[in-house]
Design a protein around this motif. Structure first.
Motif, PDB file in Angstrom:
ATOM      1  N   MET A  23       0.840  -0.994   0.461  1.00  0.00           N
ATOM      2  CA  MET A  23      -0.229   0.006   0.031  1.00  0.00           C
ATOM      3  C   MET A  23       0.860   1.451  -0.317  1.00  0.00           C
ATOM      4  N   GLY A  24       0.532   2.320  -0.770  1.00  0.00           N
ATOM      5  CA  GLY A  24       1.264   3.808  -0.641  1.00  0.00           C
ATOM      6  C   GLY A  24       0.541   4.813   0.040  1.00  0.00           C
ATOM      7  N   PHE A  25       1.215   5.366   0.808  1.00  0.00           N
ATOM      8  CA  PHE A  25       0.578   6.429   1.522  1.00  0.00           C
ATOM      9  C   PHE A  25       0.988   7.445   0.041  1.00  0.00           C
ATOM     10  N   GLU A  26       0.197   8.742  -0.258  1.00  0.00           N
ATOM     11  CA  GLU A  26       0.286   9.707  -1.242  1.00  0.00           C
ATOM     12  C   GLU A  26       0.109  11.133  -0.505  1.00  0.00           C
ATOM     13  N   ALA A  27       0.765  12.491  -1.234  1.00  0.00           N
ATOM     14  CA  ALA A  27       0.812  13.626  -0.893  1.00  0.00           C
ATOM     15  C   ALA A  27       0.750  13.799  -1.511  1.00  0.00           C
ATOM     16  N   LYS A  28       0.038  15.835  -1.308  1.00  0.00           N
ATOM     17  CA  LYS A  28       0.624  17.063  -2.337  1.00  0.00           C
ATOM     18  C   LYS A  28       2.154  16.739  -2.168  1.00  0.00           C
ATOM     19  N   LYS A  29       2.523  17.078  -3.782  1.00  0.00           N
ATOM     20  CA  LYS A  29       4.224  17.131  -4.109  1.00  0.00           C
ATOM     21  C   LYS A  29       4.135  18.260  -3.116  1.00  0.00           C
TER      22      LYS A  29
ATOM     23  N   ALA B 124     -12.097   9.359  -8.218  1.00  0.00           N
ATOM     24  CA  ALA B 124     -12.058  10.679  -8.555  1.00  0.00           C
ATOM     25  C   ALA B 124     -12.354  11.666  -6.972  1.00  0.00           C
ATOM     26  N   ASP B 125     -13.096  11.095  -6.260  1.00  0.00           N
ATOM     27  CA  ASP B 125     -13.814  12.134  -5.065  1.00  0.00           C
ATOM     28  C   ASP B 125     -12.267  12.161  -3.802  1.00  0.00           C
ATOM     29  N   THR B 126     -12.070  10.874  -3.482  1.00  0.00           N
ATOM     30  CA  THR B 126     -11.095  11.162  -3.212  1.00  0.00           C
ATOM     31  C   THR B 126      -9.772  11.513  -3.738  1.00  0.00           C
ATOM     32  N   ILE B 127      -9.070  11.598  -4.908  1.00  0.00           N
ATOM     33  CA  ILE B 127      -7.898  12.443  -5.790  1.00  0.00           C
ATOM     34  C   ILE B 127      -8.725  13.849  -5.321  1.00  0.00           C
ATOM     35  N   LEU B 128      -9.263  13.981  -5.289  1.00  0.00           N
ATOM     36  CA  LEU B 128      -9.549  15.864  -5.587  1.00  0.00           C
ATOM     37  C   LEU B 128      -9.743  16.207  -4.612  1.00  0.00           C
ATOM     38  N   ALA B 129     -10.603  15.784  -3.191  1.00  0.00           N
ATOM     39  CA  ALA B 129     -10.314  16.203  -1.522  1.00  0.00           C
ATOM     40  C   ALA B 129      -8.859  16.253  -1.282  1.00  0.00           C
ATOM     41  N   LEU B 130      -8.036  14.975  -1.712  1.00  0.00           N
ATOM     42  CA  LEU B 130      -6.243  15.694  -1.629  1.00  0.00           C
ATOM     43  C   LEU B 130      -5.308  16.201  -2.357  1.00  0.00           C
ATOM     44  N   SER B 131      -5.931  16.628  -3.403  1.00  0.00           N
ATOM     45  CA  SER B 131      -5.621  17.760  -4.422  1.00  0.00           C
ATOM     46  C   SER B 131      -5.753  19.288  -3.373  1.00  0.00           C
ATOM     47  N   SER B 132      -6.861  18.920  -3.315  1.00  0.00           N
ATOM     48  CA  SER B 132      -7.954  20.015  -2.528  1.00  0.00           C
ATOM     49  C   SER B 132      -7.098  20.743  -1.396  1.00  0.00           C
TER      50      SER B 132
ATOM     51  N   THR C  14       2.173  10.411 -13.125  1.00  0.00           N
ATOM     52  CA  THR C  14       1.620  10.638 -14.540  1.00  0.00           C
ATOM     53  C   THR C  14       0.522  12.041 -14.138  1.00  0.00           C
ATOM     54  N   ARG C  15       0.689  12.581 -12.930  1.00  0.00           N
ATOM     55  CA  ARG C  15       0.485  13.784 -12.361  1.00  0.00           C
ATOM     56  C   ARG C  15       1.748  14.975 -11.965  1.00  0.00           C
ATOM     57  N   ASP C  16       1.265  16.124 -11.998  1.00  0.00           N
ATOM     58  CA  ASP C  16       2.000  16.096 -11.589  1.00  0.00           C
ATOM     59  C   ASP C  16       2.044  17.518  -9.644  1.00  0.00           C
ATOM     60  N   ASP C  17       1.202  17.194  -9.255  1.00  0.00           N
ATOM     61  CA  ASP C  17       1.121  17.782  -7.888  1.00  0.00           C
ATOM     62  C   ASP C  17       0.585  16.484  -6.814  1.00  0.00           C
ATOM     63  N   LEU C  18       1.322  15.303  -6.892  1.00  0.00           N
ATOM     64  CA  LEU C  18       0.881  14.013  -6.056  1.00  0.00           C
ATOM     65  C   LEU C  18       1.966  13.518  -5.998  1.00  0.00           C
ATOM     66  N   LYS C  19       2.553  12.628  -4.946  1.00  0.00           N
ATOM     67  CA  LYS C  19       3.552  11.871  -5.341  1.00  0.00           C
ATOM     68  C   LYS C  19       3.840  10.915  -3.488  1.00  0.00           C
ATOM     69  N   ILE C  20       4.211  10.081  -3.489  1.00  0.00           N
ATOM     70  CA  ILE C  20       4.168   8.620  -2.928  1.00  0.00           C
ATOM     71  C   ILE C  20       4.903   9.384  -1.245  1.00  0.00           C
ATOM     72  N   VAL C  21       4.638   9.078  -0.010  1.00  0.00           N
ATOM     73  CA  VAL C  21       4.929   9.810   0.846  1.00  0.00           C
ATOM     74  C   VAL C  21       4.992   8.600   1.730  1.00  0.00           C
TER      75      VAL C  21
END
Length: 345
Positions: free
Chosen positions: A178-184, A237-245, A264-271
């Protein structure tokens, strides 16, 4: 999409559910949720995706209905071992949840299920001389429908665990992380419970990753620290929108999906990265009804695909080579947790 939110004060969780009555809620292969009949939620989260997406990891993801899957030759000896009740219609009926790139998701036509899970299922069907019959279902429904006989096997990022081996047999085919992801722009480094204290973390209900977070929260509460606030959304979609916002701090999801988004995105990274079987280790496996004799045959088919290289090509195609196994093993209640079953506890 209209959303309603309510809080369980006793657990500190926030749950967000779709308020639209016309859609059918589907669970994903490992936790995030997808809406039936919608485009792939991962694509929707970042806008309409083209049929091919060149990623930073060098993979060109084909998300069109025309997959031109890697195929394998029939193995007559293996085909002869297929339980009679399976081969009667000449098909291998496989369940998947079609909710997360690159594992199992809908193509750009919004209806064709594609992804690495189905490519591996195709190799197994080919080896057994059967037609692959893909059935999209919800995460909540695959156990009951497999027990009822509607599905003969499940290829949907199912991790082996102590509860599941009481009902199902398994043929392992991929590492389970499992990966944890967050805003870059974030500075999180998630290695254990202390690192999520007080944070808002989105997670899929009834999944291995939810079990991990609940265990970590219990650990935090035992130390007198603030637990993480778990948030549940109605779609990827809602999950990633909540994260990116910024409405959530972290998302925990199957590692291949977090890696796809990072590339493939510029705003998220694995943490952070954690085994899906934490505090032990587990594997992703094809799932079939306990004692029906299909799991050992799938194991042999997978090992044949590993040997001829087609298995490796599938994982390479989807950027998952680091999760490849050198050998598939059959895991049942009888051998669960033993070295013979691989890394499963």
């Amino acid at each position: 999409m209209a959303l309603s939110t309510f809080r369980h004060n006793s657990s500190g969780r926030t749950r967000t559910l779709a308020a639209l009555p016309a859609v059918v809620l589907l669970g994903t292969l490992s936790g995030t949720l997808a809406l039936s009949g919608c485009a792939d939620p991962g694509a929707a989260a970042s806008g309409q995706q083209p049929a091919t997406t060149a990623a930073r990891n060098g993979v060109v993801y084909n998300t069109s209905p025309d997959q031109q899957r890697i195929r394998a030759e029939k193995d007559a000896a293996l085909a002869a071992k297929v339980p009679e009740f399976i081969g009667k219609d000449g098909k291998l009926t496989v369940a998947t949840t079609a909710g997360s790139i690159p594992l199992s998701f809908h193509a750009t036509d919004d209806k064709t299920p594609i992804g690495s899970e189905l490519d591996i299922a195709q190799l197994v069907a080919d080896k057994l001389g059967l037609e692959l019959d893909i059935q999209v279902t919800s995460w909540e429904n695959w156990p009951l429908k497999t027990q009822s006989g509607d599905f003969e096997a499940v290829f949907s990022n199912v991790g082996i665990n102590a509860a599941r081996v009481k009902l199902f047999d398994f043929a392992s085919y991929r590492a389970a992380y499992m990966g944890f992801e967050a805003k870059k722009s974030s500075s999180y480094d998630i290695k254990g419970a202390d690192d999520i204290s007080g944070l808002k973390v989105s997670v899929g209900s009834g999944t291995n990753q939810e079990k991990i977070l609940l265990a970590w929260n219990k650990e935090l509460e035992g130390k007198g620290k603030a637990p993480a606030v778990l948030q549940y959304y109605s779609s990827d979609a809602d999950t990633i929108l909540a994260l990116s916002s910024g409405r959530t701090d972290l998302n925990i999801a199957p590692y291949p999906s977090t890696a796809y988004r990072e590339n493939t995105r510029d705003d998220l990274k694995i943490v952070g990265k954690v085994n899906a079987g934490w505090p032990s280790e587990t594997l992703v496996a094809a799932t079939s009804l306990k004692g029906n004799g299909l799991a050992p045959v799938i194991t042999e088919a997978l090992n044949s695909a590993i040997k001829d290289g087609s298995y490796g090509k599938v994982l390479e195609r989807w950027g998952l080579s680091e999760e490849a196994l050198p050998e598939s093993k059959t895991v049942t209640e009888a051998n669960f947790g033993t070295p013979q079953a691989g890394k499963t506890q």
